[in-house]
Write an enzyme that holds these catalytic residues in place. Structure first.
Site, short mmCIF file in Angstrom:
data_model
loop_
_atom_site.label_atom_id
_atom_site.label_comp_id
_atom_site.label_asym_id
_atom_site.label_seq_id
_atom_site.Cartn_x
_atom_site.Cartn_y
_atom_site.Cartn_z
N HIS B 269 0.84 -1.20 0.00
CA HIS B 269 0.00 0.00 0.00
C HIS B 269 0.88 1.26 0.00
O HIS B 269 0.75 2.13 -0.87
CB HIS B 269 -0.91 -0.03 1.24
N GLU B 270 1.78 1.34 0.97
CA GLU B 270 2.65 2.52 1.04
C GLU B 270 3.57 2.56 -0.19
O GLU B 270 3.88 3.64 -0.71
CB GLU B 270 3.47 2.53 2.33
N HIS B 273 1.70 4.39 -2.85
CA HIS B 273 1.78 5.85 -2.67
C HIS B 273 3.16 6.34 -3.14
O HIS B 273 3.28 7.36 -3.82
CB HIS B 273 1.60 6.23 -1.20
N GLU B 299 -4.96 7.51 -3.18
CA GLU B 299 -5.42 6.24 -2.60
C GLU B 299 -5.64 5.20 -3.69
O GLU B 299 -5.43 4.01 -3.48
CB GLU B 299 -6.70 6.49 -1.80
#
Lengths: 503, 503
Positions: B269-270, B273, B299
């Site tokens: 997830h990170e 980003h 997101e």
């Protein structure tokens, strides 16, 4: 009350400048320890903008007005007075130089550094001469702007130790020359040296993996008694200590798989700088006196942990055991006595930053003598390599085969840092004077034998570290040792130690 | 030319603001990842001074004059125009509020956060009510200052996604409610769920030591195709991504020895980003458009790596093998199919940040509906817990036993962040629309089956990531997918996936 109001404004100003300092410390820290390799550009934009903004705040008229009003206020308490004095010193150093020349000098420094890097790489001193000449001209002029009555080199010495003058440094190096040049000759011709050299090579050849060294350095951090809630270690290409306030100190270590001693004693050295910063009175945080009394005093605190304690016979068993625990295989045929000899191997070499405890000051003396000639006798820059090599032959008995290993080795001059070197040796000499005094007041050897450095730190904190820049070196030495600086402690310490080891 | 001169001034202004932003990023990064535990005070002084200085620069008259001149300049190129527009949005949001109220609000936020921390700890919603009421009053007033004609909640939505309106979000959540509430019921009553639960508990019970997870996360970094020269990972209490420019991005992970999936998918997830920030056109660095098009678009990029790729059946073997390599013992009796089920375990729970892919949007929908009532229907704050619990029962089939596990769980409101939550789900829905489009243009499943995320990233970079904030979400979605936002991709994606797994 007007005084209170001025002090409140002054406190706000110091906090504002602190914020920029903290940010620039972090930018540098991050760049040296963590940031991705390609991140240079953004960091350099950020650093130069913030440095410029900080400079603007420091040099603007309101700042000058405030500091001048405070200087004319009579009944300031001791701490406030010290802050004002120190702030004014900085302020005057910055504002005495015309803006235009500051910019030119800053550009020159940036250019000179890369020219020096190339010159060093190519063993080409001649290509560095024009830059060095310009740097010296600027520096001479700036010294005169600051104080037209004072000898320029005294003004430069004052940059790194408030109030230091050539007189003191000359006397110090006279003692060094008289005592340490013969001591070095004694060691260099000792029978024991060959044995020491073999032990050194045998240990280094074993190889010490980084993972083990990281754990070992953590253990040394504990042994040294540093506070893990206020101080952290990271890794970088060259060891250094950094910090923002007494609750936020960090230092780095470098791991050499083929040179364990380098990592260990650099960690103690930086840990000593860190200890000083941790133990400055927390009430001075965010102010101009939250710093060492001088670069000299700072070096005294790093060297006293690195050498006087770290390389001592009494403390040797503790480091030895710590190493053995992490590297049982490598240490299986190394005795504690071997390790003591390993830690105290001394031999003349070309590079100052790799020099041992004994020969270190001879390297520094050469730089001091040359700088002094440059600034007080107009020594032409072109003559530096010849003089450098002659002095190495005279004091250390070796002649650098190249300028890369000689006059081009240090970064300082390419940055325009003149007057700095002496503090390295003076600080080391302070350590000996402090150690000798401690022996009269606390059971210093007993503490080392128990591995209890905290007891020693307690004395150093109370007598030296807590004061930060509240007082001058001279006042602190008088508080701590009952007298002004006396170089004989240092030469006695080295003679006692090295004549014993290499007898 | 006047235009060039204005743009040059604007560029300098943006770089100056960048410098402060870079420094504040680092202060926060350092505090969350490295700094000693007792270093809070100095960092908070530094942060608040620098934030204040940055705010001063942004709101001063010269800035307003420059930005207004630029807004009246006709023939700006597309990139400059976007920078000016975005800068003006920020400028207007900051300057439309009277200075005095900014200060009051900032103080209120700081107080409210600690009141919320206590309230959450003590399950005492009543003690948080007065703060929350004040935060809402301020926020309503500020929204009106910015645009007195617009509905306040639309203005709040615009803070996190330029141009977003309730109309869009209402339609989105209508689709979510219609489609995902029944899907969740289907999964919750599936026979397979019990098996999945046992696998999850069996795997988590094995224990995954931090050292192994660190190596595993490094491997996932490679698998995801992140650039190690421009991006680094550290560790912190909660995962987050941070960065200064396209060459300086960092994110954190958190290691749970008893929950391997949490670490793995948070890292993806990170990493998503981070990938977005790395792939924004480097020419936008140091400017207001060097950022995601919106929180929503950001997101979408984190979720597409975490869920659409990371938790997919096609890519599962690669993560499975990476885990097996670091934890051979723990994985000895876990098959790739087991691991796929483990990665896609879905079950209603109380806490949003721990929710699985399927139930996540139901959590967010509840928050959106409540915020909308607060700002558009003046819902009294005291009624929040009852409404919250009723909606959890209605949509997720569970009732929080305490407010700590219910209405008090999220930090957002205590900071005065209203209008933020919706972007989490909208972004996830974008991911599905982007994925469906990619399948038409590249061999998406083939790339996943080859473990080649770089091929997929290439498409995302070209069609989404490179633009940064040059365009709005709507324009980017049209470039990438040929149409505006369409929530049906999202509900179809989840139905297809979860009806297959839990059939």
């Amino acid at each position: 009350m007007k005084k209170d109001q001025l002090l409140k404004q002054f406190d706000e100003l110091e906090k504002k400048l602190y914020a920029y300092g903290h940010a620039m410390m972090l930018l540098n820290w991050d760049g040296s320890t963590f940031a991705p390799t390609k991140s240079v550009e953004g960091r350099s934009i950020a650093s130069s903008v913030l440095a410029g903004e900080q400079h603007k705040i420091l040099t603007r008229k309101e700042t000058g007005d405030l500091i001048n009003e405070l200087r004319q206020t009579d009944d300031l308490d001791e701490v406030s007075q010290a802050k004002v004095n120190e702030f004014y010193r900085d302020y005057k150093k910055l504002t005495c130089i015309p803006e235009k020349e500051v910019m030119e000098f800053s550009k020159l420094r940036a250019q000179s550094e890369s020219i020096w890097v190339e010159a060093k790489k190519n063993n080409d001193f001649a290509s560095f001469v024009p830059s060095l000449e310009k740097l010296i001209d600027f520096t001479k002029r700036f010294a005169k702007y600051y104080d037209s009555e004072e000898k320029p080199y005294n003004t430069l010495l004052d940059d790194y130790q408030p109030g230091l003058k050539m007189e003191t440094v000359d006397a110090f190096f006279a003692e060094v020359e008289k005592s340490l040049v013969p001591l070095n000759k004694f060691v260099a011709s000792s029978q024991r040296l060959n044995e020491a050299k073999k032990i050194k090579e045998r240990i280094n050849a074993k190889g010490f993996a980084k993972e083990g060294q990281i754990k070992l350095i953590d253990r040394l951090f504990e042994l040294q008694g540093l506070d893990p809630d206020r101080c952290k270690i990271a890794q970088s290409a060259h060891p250094f200590t950094s910090g923002a306030n007494s609750n936020d100190i960090r230092y780095t270590v470098t791991y050499h798989e083929d040179n364990l001693a380098a990592g260990i004693f650099a960690a103690f050295h930086e840990g000593g700088h860190a200890m000083y910063q941790l133990n400055i009175n927390g009430e001075y945080d965010y102010s101009s006196i939250y710093t060492g009394a001088s670069m000299t005093m700072h070096e005294s605190q790093s060297r006293i942990y690195e050498n006087n304690m770290g390389r001592s016979k009494a403390f040797n068993p503790y480091i030895y055991e710590a190493v053995k625990k992490e590297f049982p295989k490598q240490m299986s045929d190394v005795s504690a006595d071997d390790f003591y000899l390993y830690s105290n191997y001394s031999s003349p070499s070309f590079i100052r930053v790799e020099a041992d405890e004994l020969t270190y000051s001879l390297h520094v003396m050469i730089r001091y003598q040359i700088e002094r000639m440059i600034f007080e006798e107009n020594l032409p820059v072109a003559e530096l390599p010849a003089i450098w090599n002659k002095k190495y032959e005279e004091y250390l008995g070796i002649t650098p085969p190249t300028d890369t290993l000689g006059v081009l080795q240090d970064v300082h001059w390419s940055f325009g840092l003149f007057g700095y070197f002496a503090t390295y040796s003076l600080g080391t000499a302070y350590s000996a004077q402090l150690e000798a005094t401690m022996k009269e007041h606390i059971d210093y050897d007993g503490a080392l034998k128990k591995g209890n450095l905290t007891e020693i730190t307690k004395w150093l904190k109370e007598n030296v570290q807590q004061y930060g820049r509240l007082y001058t070196d001279d006042k602190i030495l008088n508080i701590a040792t009952g007298k002004s600086f006396d170089p004989s402690y240092y030469t006695k310490y080295l003679n006692d130690k090295y004549r014993e080891i290499y007898k």
